[in-house]
Design an enzyme around this catalytic site. Structure first.
Site, PDB file in Angstrom:
ATOM      1  N   LYS A 175       0.950  -1.121   0.019  1.00  0.00           N
ATOM      2  CA  LYS A 175      -0.266   0.267  -0.224  1.00  0.00           C
ATOM      3  C   LYS A 175       1.099   1.183   0.383  1.00  0.00           C
ATOM      4  O   LYS A 175       1.776   1.175  -0.018  1.00  0.00           O
ATOM      5  CB  LYS A 175      -0.588   0.127   1.013  1.00  0.00           C
ATOM      6  CG  LYS A 175      -2.127  -1.199   0.954  1.00  0.00           C
ATOM      7  CD  LYS A 175      -2.882  -1.039   2.206  1.00  0.00           C
ATOM      8  CE  LYS A 175      -4.417  -1.713   1.633  1.00  0.00           C
ATOM      9  NZ  LYS A 175      -5.657  -2.068   2.885  1.00  0.00           N
ATOM     10  N   ARG A 203      -3.995  -9.995   4.431  1.00  0.00           N
ATOM     11  CA  ARG A 203      -4.271 -10.651   3.407  1.00  0.00           C
ATOM     12  C   ARG A 203      -3.128  -9.351   2.785  1.00  0.00           C
ATOM     13  O   ARG A 203      -2.716  -8.409   2.579  1.00  0.00           O
ATOM     14  CB  ARG A 203      -5.471  -9.847   3.401  1.00  0.00           C
ATOM     15  CG  ARG A 203      -6.034  -8.915   1.735  1.00  0.00           C
ATOM     16  CD  ARG A 203      -7.567  -8.202   1.753  1.00  0.00           C
ATOM     17  NE  ARG A 203      -7.877  -8.558   0.629  1.00  0.00           N
ATOM     18  CZ  ARG A 203      -7.385  -7.384  -0.504  1.00  0.00           C
ATOM     19  NH1 ARG A 203      -7.139  -6.905  -0.094  1.00  0.00           N
ATOM     20  NH2 ARG A 203      -8.065  -7.521  -1.545  1.00  0.00           N
TER      21      ARG A 203
END
Length: 400
Positions: free
Chosen positions: A346, A380
């Site tokens: 991210k 995840r």
């Protein structure tokens, strides 16, 4: 001058504390008596009446602990005060007993504190889905499979169902415990697509993987109809980025299907969420949002053992906010449900280390290791093989 070589102990869990006491040869009966005294807790309670805060302060001092309250609380010259209780588990449980005899609604606070302490002492050992119980004794790796043309990291790579199934098989071989299949990008600024388009992307892939493998499958969707058809095709988990906030029908789909349900915190839809990243108290507001989502699920008939929480790192959070969530992840233990964390590749990692999206493996690894050490049960990720090793190594260090 004598040197006694005194040192502090860093005992991150009751298991570690018990191991140290056994190493010393403490009497087994004494171990159970001493364990509660070896862990100190800080518990925050917001917006108390001054008279409530003052009683908490007096009781904690009497028990050998302490409580921090706002200046002006003692004289009741302010409207309300937060309180931070500081003490061992034993002292806090004694406080719960004492509050049962106090006025001003404090008996209900005692009951709430007792429940919170139980949750901290006994975290969830499993997460249930529509088909099985997933043990949480080892961190679970949820492999990301995006069937999208525009995801921030791997958009367009697995639009062909055959390639998607191949990728799933690869992640299974690399050690994935769950495959999370999404047909709509949720990257910041991503436009929404119709439910039918999403169904056309994910259902054939879910069906094909379910026929060739027994691995638990998750559908990454906030739409009730997409989730319903995904469950019919072989999924057993619904991963909802909206925390039941976007589509009122999704809660009933989850309840009827008995799906494992991931409730994530966000604020606003993906196309505009990064314009709303300011919080007065980030942890308190995220936690309150997750409490609300949990209550919505329970009210719809979803069983508590089916629910998993996700603080929504990267969703309506600033880069600094994401780092704060990771630092303080263990605070979410007070909600008493398994915790899923998704940090993989991210942008806040890129902001911290100056790396582009496909060069964030080591940055992601650091976040995964810290998440495991701070209580995350499910990770995840895109890079399954590497993060399987990172999560297992972090667990080995924390738990021994």
């Amino acid at each position: 001058m004598d040197h006694f070589q005194a040192r502090t102990l860093s005992l991150g869990s009751p298991v570690a504390a018990e191991r140290e006491l056994r190493r010393m040869g403490v009497d087994p009966g004494g171990i159970q008596r001493l364990l509660p005294k070896m862990s100190s807790h800080c518990i925050q309670i917001p917006r108390l009446q001054c008279r409530q805060a003052n009683i908490l302060k007096q009781e904690m001092l009497a028990l050998g602990g302490d409580a921090a309250v706002a200046r002006g609380s003692v004289a009741c010259s302010i409207e309300a005060s937060d309180a931070i209780l500081m003490g061992t588990e034993k002292q806090l449980r004694q406080l719960c007993t004492r509050l049962a005899r106090q006025p001003f609604g404090l008996p209900s606070l005692g009951e709430e504190l007792s429940t919170l302490l139980d949750r901290i002492a006994t975290p969830a050992f499993f997460w249930r889905t529509s088909r099985r119980e997933l043990p949480l004794t080892r961190p679970l790796i949820m492999g990301i499979l995006n069937i999208t043309p525009d995801s921030f990291s791997d958009g367009g790579r697995y639009l062909d169902p055959a390639r998607a199934v191949e990728r799933a098989e690869q992640m299974i071989a690399e050690g994935a415990d769950i495959i999370d299949i999404g047909g709509e990008s949720t990257r910041p600024g991503a436009p929404a697509i119709s439910a039918q388009e999403e169904i056309d992307r994910v259902v054939p892939v879910i069906s094909a993987i379910a026929k060739s493998s027994s691995i638990p499958l998750s559908v990454d969707s906030w739409k009730g109809e997409v989730a319903r058809q995904a469950m019919d095709a072989g999924a057993e988990i619904i991963n909802d980025i909206s925390g039941l906030g976007f589509d009122p029908s999704l809660a009933q789909v989850a309840a009827t299907s008995k799906a494992g349900l991931v409730l994530m915190h966000t604020r606003g839809t993906p196309d505009g969420m990064q314009r709303d990243t300011e919080y007065g108290d980030l942890l308190a507001e995220v936690m309150q949002g997750l409490r609300h989502s949990t209550e919505t699920a329970l009210s719809a008939g979803v069983e508590r053992e089916l629910i998993c929480l996700d603080p929504g790192i990267g969703f309506a959070k600033s880069a600094q906010g994401n780092l704060e969530l990771l630092r303080r992840l263990r605070e979410f233990q007070s909600l008493g449900l398994p915790l899923l964390v998704g940090t993989s590749r991210k942008s806040f990692i890129g902001a911290a280390i100056g790396r582009e999206v496909h060069d964030r493996l080591f940055g992601t690894a650091a976040t995964v290791a810290l998440a495991v050490s701070h209580g995350a049960s499910i990770l995840r990720v895109h890079d399954v093989a590497a993060m399987r090793d990172v999560a297992d190594m972090a667990r080995a260090i924390v738990e021994g």
